[in-house]
Design a protein around this motif. Sequence first.
Motif, PDB file in Angstrom:
ATOM      1  N   PRO A  49      25.179 -13.536 -24.542  1.00  0.00           N
ATOM      2  CA  PRO A  49      26.411 -13.827 -23.808  1.00  0.00           C
ATOM      3  C   PRO A  49      27.534 -14.236 -24.751  1.00  0.00           C
ATOM      4  O   PRO A  49      27.302 -14.616 -25.898  1.00  0.00           O
ATOM      5  N   LYS A  50      28.744 -14.171 -24.243  1.00  0.00           N
ATOM      6  CA  LYS A  50      29.908 -14.658 -24.979  1.00  0.00           C
ATOM      7  C   LYS A  50      30.337 -15.986 -24.371  1.00  0.00           C
ATOM      8  O   LYS A  50      30.544 -16.081 -23.153  1.00  0.00           O
ATOM      9  N   ALA A  51      30.468 -17.009 -25.180  1.00  0.00           N
ATOM     10  CA  ALA A  51      30.930 -18.315 -24.701  1.00  0.00           C
ATOM     11  C   ALA A  51      32.456 -18.282 -24.596  1.00  0.00           C
ATOM     12  O   ALA A  51      33.150 -18.104 -25.587  1.00  0.00           O
ATOM     13  N   LEU A  52      32.981 -18.453 -23.381  1.00  0.00           N
ATOM     14  CA  LEU A  52      34.430 -18.446 -23.158  1.00  0.00           C
ATOM     15  C   LEU A  52      35.021 -19.848 -23.307  1.00  0.00           C
ATOM     16  O   LEU A  52      36.100 -20.004 -23.876  1.00  0.00           O
ATOM     17  N   ILE A  53      34.329 -20.845 -22.782  1.00  0.00           N
ATOM     18  CA  ILE A  53      34.792 -22.238 -22.855  1.00  0.00           C
ATOM     19  C   ILE A  53      33.571 -23.114 -23.101  1.00  0.00           C
ATOM     20  O   ILE A  53      32.521 -22.907 -22.490  1.00  0.00           O
ATOM     21  N   THR A  54      33.691 -24.099 -23.979  1.00  0.00           N
ATOM     22  CA  THR A  54      32.598 -25.023 -24.265  1.00  0.00           C
ATOM     23  C   THR A  54      33.076 -26.466 -24.079  1.00  0.00           C
ATOM     24  O   THR A  54      34.264 -26.713 -23.857  1.00  0.00           O
ATOM     25  N   GLY A  55      32.149 -27.411 -24.194  1.00  0.00           N
ATOM     26  CA  GLY A  55      32.491 -28.833 -24.130  1.00  0.00           C
ATOM     27  C   GLY A  55      32.874 -29.329 -22.753  1.00  0.00           C
ATOM     28  O   GLY A  55      33.626 -30.298 -22.631  1.00  0.00           O
ATOM     29  N   LEU A  56      32.343 -28.696 -21.697  1.00  0.00           N
ATOM     30  CA  LEU A  56      32.696 -29.093 -20.335  1.00  0.00           C
ATOM     31  C   LEU A  56      31.720 -30.141 -19.803  1.00  0.00           C
ATOM     32  O   LEU A  56      30.531 -30.114 -20.125  1.00  0.00           O
ATOM     33  N   PRO A  57      32.206 -31.053 -18.940  1.00  0.00           N
ATOM     34  CA  PRO A  57      31.330 -32.087 -18.376  1.00  0.00           C
ATOM     35  C   PRO A  57      30.620 -31.607 -17.111  1.00  0.00           C
ATOM     36  O   PRO A  57      31.070 -31.826 -16.006  1.00  0.00           O
ATOM     37  N   ALA A  58      29.522 -30.897 -17.290  1.00  0.00           N
ATOM     38  CA  ALA A  58      28.652 -30.465 -16.196  1.00  0.00           C
ATOM     39  C   ALA A  58      29.350 -29.538 -15.194  1.00  0.00           C
ATOM     40  O   ALA A  58      29.526 -29.885 -14.028  1.00  0.00           O
ATOM     41  N   PRO A  59      29.731 -28.323 -15.611  1.00  0.00           N
ATOM     42  CA  PRO A  59      30.338 -27.371 -14.679  1.00  0.00           C
ATOM     43  C   PRO A  59      29.332 -26.910 -13.637  1.00  0.00           C
ATOM     44  O   PRO A  59      28.135 -26.795 -13.917  1.00  0.00           O
ATOM     45  N   ASP A  60      29.809 -26.604 -12.409  1.00  0.00           N
ATOM     46  CA  ASP A  60      28.853 -26.284 -11.340  1.00  0.00           C
ATOM     47  C   ASP A  60      29.230 -25.066 -10.510  1.00  0.00           C
ATOM     48  O   ASP A  60      28.395 -24.247 -10.213  1.00  0.00           O
ATOM     49  N   GLY A  61      30.484 -24.941 -10.046  1.00  0.00           N
ATOM     50  CA  GLY A  61      30.869 -23.825  -9.183  1.00  0.00           C
ATOM     51  C   GLY A  61      32.002 -23.031  -9.792  1.00  0.00           C
ATOM     52  O   GLY A  61      32.887 -23.589 -10.442  1.00  0.00           O
ATOM     53  N   ILE A  62      31.996 -21.688  -9.580  1.00  0.00           N
ATOM     54  CA  ILE A  62      33.004 -20.843 -10.220  1.00  0.00           C
ATOM     55  C   ILE A  62      33.360 -19.653  -9.334  1.00  0.00           C
ATOM     56  O   ILE A  62      32.520 -19.141  -8.586  1.00  0.00           O
ATOM     57  N   ASP A  63      34.632 -19.232  -9.401  1.00  0.00           N
ATOM     58  CA  ASP A  63      35.084 -17.991  -8.792  1.00  0.00           C
ATOM     59  C   ASP A  63      36.190 -17.420  -9.669  1.00  0.00           C
ATOM     60  O   ASP A  63      36.744 -18.131 -10.526  1.00  0.00           O
ATOM     61  N   VAL A  64      36.499 -16.134  -9.475  1.00  0.00           N
ATOM     62  CA  VAL A  64      37.495 -15.465 -10.307  1.00  0.00           C
ATOM     63  C   VAL A  64      38.477 -14.699  -9.435  1.00  0.00           C
ATOM     64  O   VAL A  64      38.168 -14.310  -8.307  1.00  0.00           O
TER      65      VAL A  64
ATOM     66  N   GLY B 163      35.043 -36.248 -11.592  1.00  0.00           N
ATOM     67  CA  GLY B 163      34.910 -34.816 -11.359  1.00  0.00           C
ATOM     68  C   GLY B 163      36.273 -34.139 -11.362  1.00  0.00           C
ATOM     69  O   GLY B 163      37.293 -34.763 -11.050  1.00  0.00           O
ATOM     70  N   THR B 164      36.297 -32.846 -11.726  1.00  0.00           N
ATOM     71  CA  THR B 164      37.569 -32.134 -11.820  1.00  0.00           C
ATOM     72  C   THR B 164      37.455 -30.729 -11.265  1.00  0.00           C
ATOM     73  O   THR B 164      36.375 -30.135 -11.212  1.00  0.00           O
ATOM     74  N   LEU B 165      38.602 -30.205 -10.866  1.00  0.00           N
ATOM     75  CA  LEU B 165      38.776 -28.802 -10.507  1.00  0.00           C
ATOM     76  C   LEU B 165      39.716 -28.207 -11.545  1.00  0.00           C
ATOM     77  O   LEU B 165      40.801 -28.749 -11.788  1.00  0.00           O
ATOM     78  N   MET B 166      39.302 -27.079 -12.185  1.00  0.00           N
ATOM     79  CA  MET B 166      40.075 -26.524 -13.291  1.00  0.00           C
ATOM     80  C   MET B 166      40.266 -25.018 -13.128  1.00  0.00           C
ATOM     81  O   MET B 166      39.592 -24.369 -12.318  1.00  0.00           O
ATOM     82  N   SER B 167      41.181 -24.480 -13.937  1.00  0.00           N
ATOM     83  CA  SER B 167      41.367 -23.030 -13.995  1.00  0.00           C
ATOM     84  C   SER B 167      41.719 -22.638 -15.420  1.00  0.00           C
ATOM     85  O   SER B 167      42.100 -23.473 -16.251  1.00  0.00           O
ATOM     86  N   ALA B 168      41.543 -21.347 -15.717  1.00  0.00           N
ATOM     87  CA  ALA B 168      41.891 -20.788 -17.023  1.00  0.00           C
ATOM     88  C   ALA B 168      42.016 -19.287 -16.861  1.00  0.00           C
ATOM     89  O   ALA B 168      41.618 -18.715 -15.837  1.00  0.00           O
ATOM     90  N   THR B 169      42.573 -18.635 -17.872  1.00  0.00           N
ATOM     91  CA  THR B 169      42.576 -17.182 -17.866  1.00  0.00           C
ATOM     92  C   THR B 169      41.147 -16.685 -18.081  1.00  0.00           C
ATOM     93  O   THR B 169      40.268 -17.436 -18.511  1.00  0.00           O
ATOM     94  N   LEU B 170      40.908 -15.422 -17.809  1.00  0.00           N
ATOM     95  CA  LEU B 170      39.554 -14.887 -17.862  1.00  0.00           C
ATOM     96  C   LEU B 170      38.971 -14.849 -19.268  1.00  0.00           C
ATOM     97  O   LEU B 170      37.763 -14.668 -19.430  1.00  0.00           O
ATOM     98  N   ASP B 171      39.810 -15.016 -20.287  1.00  0.00           N
ATOM     99  CA  ASP B 171      39.280 -15.086 -21.652  1.00  0.00           C
ATOM    100  C   ASP B 171      39.069 -16.524 -22.112  1.00  0.00           C
ATOM    101  O   ASP B 171      38.720 -16.776 -23.263  1.00  0.00           O
ATOM    102  N   GLY B 172      39.291 -17.482 -21.201  1.00  0.00           N
ATOM    103  CA  GLY B 172      39.030 -18.882 -21.509  1.00  0.00           C
ATOM    104  C   GLY B 172      40.219 -19.655 -22.041  1.00  0.00           C
ATOM    105  O   GLY B 172      40.094 -20.840 -22.369  1.00  0.00           O
ATOM    106  N   THR B 173      41.387 -19.035 -22.132  1.00  0.00           N
ATOM    107  CA  THR B 173      42.580 -19.733 -22.624  1.00  0.00           C
ATOM    108  C   THR B 173      43.394 -20.286 -21.454  1.00  0.00           C
ATOM    109  O   THR B 173      43.084 -20.045 -20.291  1.00  0.00           O
ATOM    110  N   ASP B 174      44.446 -21.021 -21.782  1.00  0.00           N
ATOM    111  CA  ASP B 174      45.355 -21.597 -20.789  1.00  0.00           C
ATOM    112  C   ASP B 174      44.613 -22.436 -19.752  1.00  0.00           C
ATOM    113  O   ASP B 174      44.789 -22.266 -18.544  1.00  0.00           O
TER     114      ASP B 174
END
Length: 620
Positions: free
Chosen positions: A354-369, A390-401
């Motif tokens: 796999p390709k790691a897009l984002i690292t160092g996250l505090p226990a990610p659980d749910g995702i949609d695109v 807990g947080t809700l976050m977003s980023a571009t599909l390549d893991g930036t922004d």
Amino acid sequence: MVWSPPQIGSRPVAILGGGVLGRRIATSYVAGGFNVHIRDPFPQAREDALKYIEENKEAYTSFCPNGKPAQYGTFTASEDIETAVKDAWLVIEAVPEKIELKIDTFGELDKYAPKDCILGSNSSSFKSSLMLDKVSDERKKLVCNIHYTMPPTIRTVELMTDGYTHQEIFPFVSDVLRQCGMLPATARKESTGFIFNRLWAAVKREILTILAEEVSDAAEIDALWAHMFQASVLPCQLMDRVGLDTVAFIEDNYINERKLDGSLTVDWLRSSYIKQGKLGLKTPEQGGLYPPSTVAVNPPLNPAASSAQASGPKMPPIFVLDVGLGANSPSYPSLSGISTNGKILRLDAPNQPPKALITGLPAPDGIDVDPSVNRMYWTNMGADVTAKDGTLMSATLDGTDKKVLLGDGVLTTPKQLILVKDQEKGTEKLYFCDREGCSVHRCNVDGSEHEVLVQNPGSVGDLMHWCVGITVDLKTRKFYWTQKGPSKSNAGRIFRANIDFAAGENASNRSDIEVVFDKLPEPIDLEIESETGVLYWTDRGEHPRGSSLNCAQPDGDKQVKLLARQFHEPIGLKLDLERKQIFVCDLGGSVYAVDVETGKKTVVHRDEGSYTGLVTLPQA
């Protein structure tokens, strides 16, 4: 002198090390009916090991020749070695691969273990004869290698003498291992690498030589291997997963002992990859034998291989969340035990790194695109469940922004998340559950207009009111959510309510909530097929109904159909019904494609991660 086996009775097997492999070794003995005591100096490792045994002991019994024992073995853990081995009849050390540490460990075992106790080393690199510097002559006769691979997925255990071991020990220990569902093999004499690892070492050396001489590349070698041996474990991928630095370290042992030429193997590997920081999955940004970005296997070289590949699951790109609690987590960095080593990974082809897009996250659980705006959205459970971080976050599909959409004490442990585009209302909303917050939420894709849709009574510790999975059915204008209940309790429920509030009602007093299914083992994530109204969900509960993928018609006969089972704590799921399959990921580090009609599970990715949510990327 004739050797007499130790009297087992209620005496424990002592496992030194509660890490990923140590806890699996321990579980195999508990499933076989033997008492176990784990020694690990780190409190979180001990806690995690005991939890793993409790949650997985039944699954391990499926390999035992007599099935579930009349009584599972007991299992305890302690910090000090003297307590752990005090009454043991067998000790297996699974401490780090440092020979000095192992020598010291066996010295302590000689001092503290009972005189009839068998002492085994799980080392994959060192002969047990190298660990005897501080062991008495009489004790040397009870020392041997007992090398596990990775139960229960790989059940082989290789035994080997230290040069002094009583030969009668090997059939005795082999019988115990078979009782625990393992597959023992005994080397007839001392041998660096045991039996299988010597075969595997020869394969690795020749592959490295092929690569060094530029005869082929990693993807082509793996494609040939997959076709010739009909294998899902591919050699170049496996070296990347293990880590090229580890591959080189192991190969050094063979080179030094056998005076091998390392110029086209380990020397080439160090100069071409390791010194450049290319270690494989340990360095996703630099890559390894495979490049940093995930690439598909090169086309097979003959029609038969093309046919075999075509018969497998058709896999769109998958975004999967690694919560950060697997073997790839370097430690336990927070006092609450929640890792900050979480990742968002992208899988582009079956059984490819796999390709790691984002690292160092505090226990990610749910995702949609949302490919139309080039963004992904996900939840993080946070580093401390008592701190509402807990947080809700977003980023571009390549893991930036990267952007935080909701945080600052608003959420406790947000879980499954879905993006809903409501054409009737002209809105785009993120729906998600907050587990310890005992609530269901929605907001705009920028975090604005945050609403609580359901607020259950109770506090963080009220497991019956924990909300976990969510899905929305725009056709009936309803949303569904799971309340999993206590672990393995068969008290799980699935609820539904209207998308729109009735006049005068709010999250705490709404009258439209109904229980759709109850007495489920432990339902987690949800998805609904909009055309038919069939509801699908994963379940982490007890076998035989738990650790499963299920479906039912909420407005039909409500008969729950078990589509597939024997997962390792399944959580995320995504329907791909055009291809008649469902993708599922589990905490055991696997992503599966499940055939909707047959229930057949195909592993499309497996490593030592710990996976929560996943979503597929729609093809353009």
